[in-house]
Design a protein around this motif. Sequence first.
Motif, short mmCIF file in Angstrom:
data_model
loop_
_atom_site.label_atom_id
_atom_site.label_comp_id
_atom_site.label_asym_id
_atom_site.label_seq_id
_atom_site.Cartn_x
_atom_site.Cartn_y
_atom_site.Cartn_z
N GLY A 1 172.51 10.04 -36.38
CA GLY A 1 172.64 9.38 -37.67
C GLY A 1 172.38 7.89 -37.58
O GLY A 1 171.70 7.31 -38.44
N LYS A 2 172.91 7.26 -36.55
CA LYS A 2 172.72 5.82 -36.42
C LYS A 2 171.26 5.46 -36.17
O LYS A 2 170.80 4.40 -36.61
N SER A 3 170.54 6.34 -35.48
CA SER A 3 169.11 6.09 -35.28
C SER A 3 168.38 6.05 -36.61
O SER A 3 167.51 5.20 -36.84
N VAL A 4 168.72 6.99 -37.51
CA VAL A 4 168.12 6.99 -38.84
C VAL A 4 168.51 5.74 -39.61
O VAL A 4 167.66 5.05 -40.20
N LEU A 5 169.80 5.42 -39.62
CA LEU A 5 170.27 4.24 -40.36
C LEU A 5 169.62 2.96 -39.85
O LEU A 5 169.34 2.05 -40.63
N ARG A 6 169.39 2.88 -38.57
CA ARG A 6 168.77 1.68 -38.01
C ARG A 6 167.36 1.48 -38.54
O ARG A 6 166.89 0.34 -38.70
N GLU A 7 166.66 2.57 -38.86
CA GLU A 7 165.29 2.49 -39.34
C GLU A 7 165.19 2.19 -40.84
O GLU A 7 164.14 1.78 -41.32
N LEU A 8 166.26 2.43 -41.58
CA LEU A 8 166.24 2.19 -43.03
C LEU A 8 166.27 0.70 -43.33
O LEU A 8 166.80 -0.10 -42.56
N ASP A 9 165.71 0.32 -44.48
CA ASP A 9 165.79 -1.08 -44.89
C ASP A 9 167.19 -1.37 -45.42
O ASP A 9 168.02 -0.46 -45.60
N GLU B 1 168.41 -2.22 -48.30
CA GLU B 1 168.79 -1.58 -49.57
C GLU B 1 169.16 -0.12 -49.36
O GLU B 1 170.16 0.37 -49.90
N ALA B 2 168.35 0.59 -48.57
CA ALA B 2 168.62 2.01 -48.33
C ALA B 2 169.91 2.20 -47.53
O ALA B 2 170.68 3.13 -47.78
N ARG B 3 170.15 1.30 -46.58
CA ARG B 3 171.40 1.38 -45.82
C ARG B 3 172.61 1.20 -46.73
O ARG B 3 173.58 1.96 -46.66
N GLN B 4 172.57 0.16 -47.56
CA GLN B 4 173.70 -0.10 -48.45
C GLN B 4 173.92 1.04 -49.42
O GLN B 4 175.06 1.41 -49.72
N GLU B 5 172.83 1.62 -49.89
CA GLU B 5 172.95 2.76 -50.80
C GLU B 5 173.61 3.93 -50.10
O GLU B 5 174.48 4.60 -50.66
N TYR B 6 173.21 4.18 -48.86
CA TYR B 6 173.81 5.27 -48.08
C TYR B 6 175.30 5.00 -47.87
O TYR B 6 176.14 5.89 -48.08
N LEU B 7 175.63 3.79 -47.42
CA LEU B 7 177.02 3.47 -47.13
C LEU B 7 177.90 3.49 -48.38
O LEU B 7 179.10 3.77 -48.29
N SER B 8 177.32 3.23 -49.54
CA SER B 8 178.10 3.27 -50.78
C SER B 8 178.53 4.69 -51.14
O SER B 8 179.47 4.88 -51.91
N ARG B 9 177.84 5.66 -50.58
CA ARG B 9 178.13 7.07 -50.91
C ARG B 9 178.89 7.80 -49.80
O ARG B 9 179.26 8.96 -49.98
N HIS B 10 179.09 7.16 -48.66
CA HIS B 10 179.71 7.85 -47.54
C HIS B 10 180.88 7.05 -46.97
O HIS B 10 180.75 5.85 -46.69
N THR B 11 182.00 7.73 -46.82
CA THR B 11 183.15 7.13 -46.17
C THR B 11 182.96 7.20 -44.66
O THR B 11 182.56 8.25 -44.13
N LEU B 12 183.22 6.13 -43.97
CA LEU B 12 183.08 6.11 -42.52
C LEU B 12 184.35 6.69 -41.90
O LEU B 12 185.27 5.97 -41.51
N ALA B 13 184.40 8.01 -41.84
CA ALA B 13 185.60 8.71 -41.39
C ALA B 13 185.90 8.42 -39.93
O ALA B 13 185.01 8.26 -39.11
#
Length: 252
Positions: free
Chosen positions: A144-152, A154-166
Motif C-alpha cells: 500500500g505504501k508503495s502505491v501511496l508514494r507514487e500518487l500525487d 492531491e490523490a494522497r490527501q483524497e485517499y487519506l481523507s477516506r481511510h482511518t489509519l488503524a
Amino acid sequence: MSARDGPTLIGSVQRALRLLEVVSAHANGAPAKQLAREAGLAPATTYHLLRTLVHDGYLRKLDGGVFVLGDKVQALHTRSRGQAMLSRIRPVLTGLRDELGTAAYLTFYEDGEIRVAEVVDSPRAYRVDLWVGCEDSGHATALGKSVLRELDDEARQEYLSRHTLADLTPRTITRPSELLRRLDASPAAPAVTDLEEYSLGTVCVAVPVYWGDTVGSLGVPLPVDRRSRLREIPERLIPAANRVTRGLSLTI
C-alpha cells in the motif's frame, strides 16, 4: 435434471448467445423483429430471450425500442481482459517466488482503493495472511505504501481523507503527516518497506508497477529473522517489476 431436459437447456443457451452476437453487430441497437430475423429465431422465442437478457443486465432496451449490449457484457469483457493480463505476467511472479522462497503479491490502485490483484505462493513459500484487506491497510503494508508514494499530493490527501489509519500493531504509523513524511524520505526508493507494521513477525518490501496510467505495486514478505535480506531484495524486485510493467503495456 433429466436427460430429456439437457438438449433443451443447451439449445436455449445457444439461442441466447446467438442473439447476443447479433445485437453486438449493431452499435446503435436494433429492434426485436430485426434481431429475430437476423438470428434465425421465432419472434416469440426472441421476445422471451430479450426480456430475460434485459432483466439480467446482458442487454438494455433503449427508449426507441431497440436493444443494445448491457453492462454485464462489458463486465465480462473487463474480467476477461484482466485474466489475460494476469496470465501474461504470472510467470514473472512465479519466478520471483521461486528465487526468493516467498509469496509474491501484486496490487493495483483502482477506483480509489488499493486492491490485491494476484498472489503467487506455494506450500513452501513464506506468506502473510491478509487478515485486513489492502483497502483498509494501505498505510501499514509495503504494498500500500508503495502505491501511496507514487500518487500525487492531491490523490494522497483524497485517499487519506477516506481511510482511518488503524493501529494494527505497535509499529503501525497512524498519523497521516508522519506517514507522508516517511514516504517522501524513503532512503531505498523506489522500494518501500513495512517493518512489522501490518503483522508482528513479518517485514515486507514492495516497488511500483504500472498498467498504463494505473499504479500498482509488487511486493514480497519475509519473516522478521530474515530482515537483513531487505537490502538485497529490491535488486530482484525492481527488474521483476519492470518486466511486469512491460507485460502490462501489451494488454492496454
